[in-house]
Design a protein around this motif. Structure first.
Motif, PDB file in Angstrom:
ATOM      1  N   TRP A 282      52.003 -11.665  98.607  1.00 52.46           N
ATOM      2  CA  TRP A 282      52.777 -10.555  99.155  1.00 52.46           C
ATOM      3  C   TRP A 282      52.135  -9.887 100.366  1.00 52.46           C
ATOM      4  O   TRP A 282      52.853  -9.463 101.277  1.00 52.46           O
ATOM      5  CB  TRP A 282      53.134  -9.525  98.064  1.00 52.46           C
ATOM      6  N   PRO A 283      50.779  -9.753 100.451  1.00 58.40           N
ATOM      7  CA  PRO A 283      50.240  -9.091 101.646  1.00 58.40           C
ATOM      8  C   PRO A 283      50.510  -9.855 102.951  1.00 58.40           C
ATOM      9  O   PRO A 283      50.490  -9.255 104.027  1.00 58.40           O
ATOM     10  CB  PRO A 283      48.733  -9.020 101.375  1.00 58.40           C
ATOM     11  N   MET A 284      50.767 -11.140 102.871  1.00 60.40           N
ATOM     12  CA  MET A 284      50.982 -11.944 104.075  1.00 60.40           C
ATOM     13  C   MET A 284      52.426 -11.892 104.576  1.00 60.40           C
ATOM     14  O   MET A 284      52.726 -12.414 105.649  1.00 60.40           O
ATOM     15  CB  MET A 284      50.579 -13.396 103.814  1.00 60.40           C
ATOM     16  N   LYS A 285      53.291 -11.253 103.841  1.00 55.98           N
ATOM     17  CA  LYS A 285      54.698 -11.172 104.242  1.00 55.98           C
ATOM     18  C   LYS A 285      54.902  -9.922 105.110  1.00 55.98           C
ATOM     19  O   LYS A 285      54.776  -8.796 104.625  1.00 55.98           O
ATOM     20  CB  LYS A 285      55.601 -11.153 103.013  1.00 55.98           C
ATOM     21  N   ALA A 286      55.215 -10.146 106.373  1.00 52.36           N
ATOM     22  CA  ALA A 286      55.370  -9.041 107.330  1.00 52.36           C
ATOM     23  C   ALA A 286      56.385  -8.008 106.856  1.00 52.36           C
ATOM     24  O   ALA A 286      56.242  -6.816 107.144  1.00 52.36           O
ATOM     25  CB  ALA A 286      55.765  -9.599 108.701  1.00 52.36           C
ATOM     26  N   SER A 287      57.382  -8.446 106.113  1.00 46.23           N
ATOM     27  CA  SER A 287      58.433  -7.520 105.658  1.00 46.23           C
ATOM     28  C   SER A 287      57.912  -6.477 104.669  1.00 46.23           C
ATOM     29  O   SER A 287      58.591  -5.479 104.421  1.00 46.23           O
ATOM     30  CB  SER A 287      59.582  -8.310 105.019  1.00 46.23           C
ATOM     31  N   ASN A 288      56.727  -6.693 104.113  1.00 43.70           N
ATOM     32  CA  ASN A 288      56.151  -5.720 103.176  1.00 43.70           C
ATOM     33  C   ASN A 288      55.441  -4.565 103.876  1.00 43.70           C
ATOM     34  O   ASN A 288      55.038  -3.613 103.222  1.00 43.70           O
ATOM     35  CB  ASN A 288      55.181  -6.407 102.219  1.00 43.70           C
TER      36      ASN A 288
ATOM     37  N   ASN B 191      47.703  -8.790  90.895  1.00 38.15           N
ATOM     38  CA  ASN B 191      48.231  -7.812  91.840  1.00 38.15           C
ATOM     39  C   ASN B 191      48.092  -8.159  93.322  1.00 38.15           C
ATOM     40  O   ASN B 191      48.757  -7.552  94.153  1.00 38.15           O
ATOM     41  CB  ASN B 191      47.562  -6.456  91.610  1.00 38.15           C
ATOM     42  N   ILE B 192      47.215  -9.100  93.650  1.00 38.07           N
ATOM     43  CA  ILE B 192      47.000  -9.448  95.053  1.00 38.07           C
ATOM     44  C   ILE B 192      47.323 -10.915  95.305  1.00 38.07           C
ATOM     45  O   ILE B 192      48.202 -11.232  96.093  1.00 38.07           O
ATOM     46  CB  ILE B 192      45.546  -9.150  95.506  1.00 38.07           C
ATOM     47  N   SER B 193      46.596 -11.827  94.644  1.00 37.95           N
ATOM     48  CA  SER B 193      46.789 -13.256  94.885  1.00 37.95           C
ATOM     49  C   SER B 193      46.319 -14.080  93.695  1.00 37.95           C
ATOM     50  O   SER B 193      45.219 -13.856  93.186  1.00 37.95           O
ATOM     51  CB  SER B 193      46.003 -13.684  96.127  1.00 37.95           C
ATOM     52  N   ALA B 194      47.117 -15.031  93.306  1.00 38.00           N
ATOM     53  CA  ALA B 194      46.746 -15.912  92.196  1.00 38.00           C
ATOM     54  C   ALA B 194      45.778 -17.005  92.629  1.00 38.00           C
ATOM     55  O   ALA B 194      45.072 -17.562  91.803  1.00 38.00           O
ATOM     56  CB  ALA B 194      47.993 -16.537  91.584  1.00 38.00           C
ATOM     57  N   GLN B 195      45.727 -17.305  93.934  1.00 38.68           N
ATOM     58  CA  GLN B 195      44.876 -18.417  94.353  1.00 38.68           C
ATOM     59  C   GLN B 195      43.805 -18.063  95.384  1.00 38.68           C
ATOM     60  O   GLN B 195      42.813 -18.776  95.486  1.00 38.68           O
ATOM     61  CB  GLN B 195      45.725 -19.573  94.899  1.00 38.68           C
ATOM     62  N   SER B 196      43.957 -16.999  96.133  1.00 35.07           N
ATOM     63  CA  SER B 196      43.015 -16.689  97.212  1.00 35.07           C
ATOM     64  C   SER B 196      41.930 -15.721  96.761  1.00 35.07           C
ATOM     65  O   SER B 196      42.231 -14.720  96.125  1.00 35.07           O
ATOM     66  CB  SER B 196      43.771 -16.096  98.397  1.00 35.07           C
ATOM     67  N   PRO B 197      40.660 -15.994  97.115  1.00 40.00           N
ATOM     68  CA  PRO B 197      39.558 -15.151  96.655  1.00 40.00           C
ATOM     69  C   PRO B 197      39.341 -13.876  97.465  1.00 40.00           C
ATOM     70  O   PRO B 197      38.659 -12.969  97.013  1.00 40.00           O
ATOM     71  CB  PRO B 197      38.340 -16.067  96.773  1.00 40.00           C
ATOM     72  N   ASP B 198      39.901 -13.800  98.674  1.00 38.41           N
ATOM     73  CA  ASP B 198      39.729 -12.598  99.492  1.00 38.41           C
ATOM     74  C   ASP B 198      40.884 -12.494 100.480  1.00 38.41           C
ATOM     75  O   ASP B 198      41.694 -13.411 100.612  1.00 38.41           O
ATOM     76  CB  ASP B 198      38.375 -12.602 100.218  1.00 38.41           C
ATOM     77  N   SER B 199      40.953 -11.378 101.188  1.00 33.17           N
ATOM     78  CA  SER B 199      42.108 -11.132 102.059  1.00 33.17           C
ATOM     79  C   SER B 199      42.116 -12.023 103.295  1.00 33.17           C
ATOM     80  O   SER B 199      43.152 -12.188 103.925  1.00 33.17           O
ATOM     81  CB  SER B 199      42.162  -9.659 102.462  1.00 33.17           C
ATOM     82  N   GLU B 200      40.984 -12.609 103.635  1.00 38.20           N
ATOM     83  CA  GLU B 200      40.944 -13.500 104.794  1.00 38.20           C
ATOM     84  C   GLU B 200      41.587 -14.849 104.501  1.00 38.20           C
ATOM     85  O   GLU B 200      41.958 -15.576 105.418  1.00 38.20           O
ATOM     86  CB  GLU B 200      39.502 -13.718 105.256  1.00 38.20           C
ATOM     87  N   ARG B 201      41.695 -15.200 103.227  1.00 33.42           N
ATOM     88  CA  ARG B 201      42.218 -16.516 102.867  1.00 33.42           C
ATOM     89  C   ARG B 201      43.510 -16.437 102.052  1.00 33.42           C
ATOM     90  O   ARG B 201      43.817 -17.351 101.297  1.00 33.42           O
ATOM     91  CB  ARG B 201      41.153 -17.293 102.103  1.00 33.42           C
ATOM     92  N   LEU B 202      44.250 -15.364 102.215  1.00 36.43           N
ATOM     93  CA  LEU B 202      45.519 -15.248 101.502  1.00 36.43           C
ATOM     94  C   LEU B 202      46.484 -16.319 101.991  1.00 36.43           C
ATOM     95  O   LEU B 202      46.469 -16.694 103.160  1.00 36.43           O
ATOM     96  CB  LEU B 202      46.127 -13.854 101.732  1.00 36.43           C
ATOM     97  N   SER B 203      47.317 -16.772 101.089  1.00 34.52           N
ATOM     98  CA  SER B 203      48.300 -17.793 101.466  1.00 34.52           C
ATOM     99  C   SER B 203      49.595 -17.117 101.897  1.00 34.52           C
ATOM    100  O   SER B 203      49.830 -15.939 101.614  1.00 34.52           O
ATOM    101  CB  SER B 203      48.558 -18.744 100.296  1.00 34.52           C
ATOM    102  N   SER B 204      50.439 -17.872 102.543  1.00 31.99           N
ATOM    103  CA  SER B 204      51.709 -17.329 103.030  1.00 31.99           C
ATOM    104  C   SER B 204      52.614 -16.866 101.886  1.00 31.99           C
ATOM    105  O   SER B 204      53.527 -16.078 102.100  1.00 31.99           O
ATOM    106  CB  SER B 204      52.436 -18.369 103.885  1.00 31.99           C
ATOM    107  N   SER B 205      52.342 -17.326 100.671  1.00 32.50           N
ATOM    108  CA  SER B 205      53.164 -16.906  99.532  1.00 32.50           C
ATOM    109  C   SER B 205      52.662 -15.612  98.877  1.00 32.50           C
ATOM    110  O   SER B 205      53.344 -15.054  98.031  1.00 32.50           O
ATOM    111  CB  SER B 205      53.223 -18.023  98.491  1.00 32.50           C
TER     112      SER B 205
END
Length: 157
Positions: free
Chosen positions: A61-67, A45-59
């Motif tokens: 969904w939370p990192m996409k400004a359009s969301n 539901n959040i990220s397949a590869q990042s362990p926390d919100s500080e290290r989310l990747s550009s792919s």
């Protein structure tokens, strides 16, 4: 079992702090997930590869400004004993009280509860405000809190 007893939860004190006590009936609805279940929910539901919100990747969904459609301050309400969850959040999350929500601190730290319990005790959840994301089961709306006192309102995809 997918949940930890609250007594074994590393941050139990945020729900049992004497300055912001939570009634026993509501405490029973605050369910910290064990690490395996937390990791699974985070991955799905959040990220397949990042362990926390500080290290989310550009792919992610939370990192996409359009969301994200808006950003408001939550800290003023948190600091005022008489104020509840900011009205803008309640309007954005027009969920029924029995909706299951997940407060996602990071990959291995997710709490499941009901929307009614989160609304009443949101200040306890935000004792730790280092980027948690709130999502609802089978709901698109999401909130992303930051430690600067801001929260993004948006939709996950």
């Amino acid at each position: 079992m997918s949940y930890l007893p609250l007594d074994q939860y590393q941050r139990k004190w945020i729900f049992t702090h004497q300055s912001m006590p939570i009634p026993e009936a509501d405490l029973a609805e605050i369910k910290p997930m064990d690490q395996a279940r937390s990791a699974q929910l985070w991955k799905e539901n959040i990220s397949a590869q990042s362990p926390d919100s500080e290290r989310l990747s550009s792919s992610d969904w939370p990192m996409k400004a359009s969301n994200w459609i808006d950003e408001i301050n939550w800290m003023a309400n948190w600091e005022d004993d008489d104020l509840g969850l900011p009205e803008e959040l309640l309007e954005h999350l027009d969920w029924q009280d029995d909706v299951t929500v997940y407060f996602c601190y990071e990959k291995y730290n997710v709490i499941e509860t009901k929307w009614s319990v989160f609304k009443k005790h949101w200040k306890n959840f935000l004792f730790y405000d280092d980027g948690p994301i709130l999502i609802g089961r089978r709901r698109k709306q999401a909130l992303w809190f930051d430690s600067e006192g801001q929260v993004k309102l948006g939709y996950r995809n």
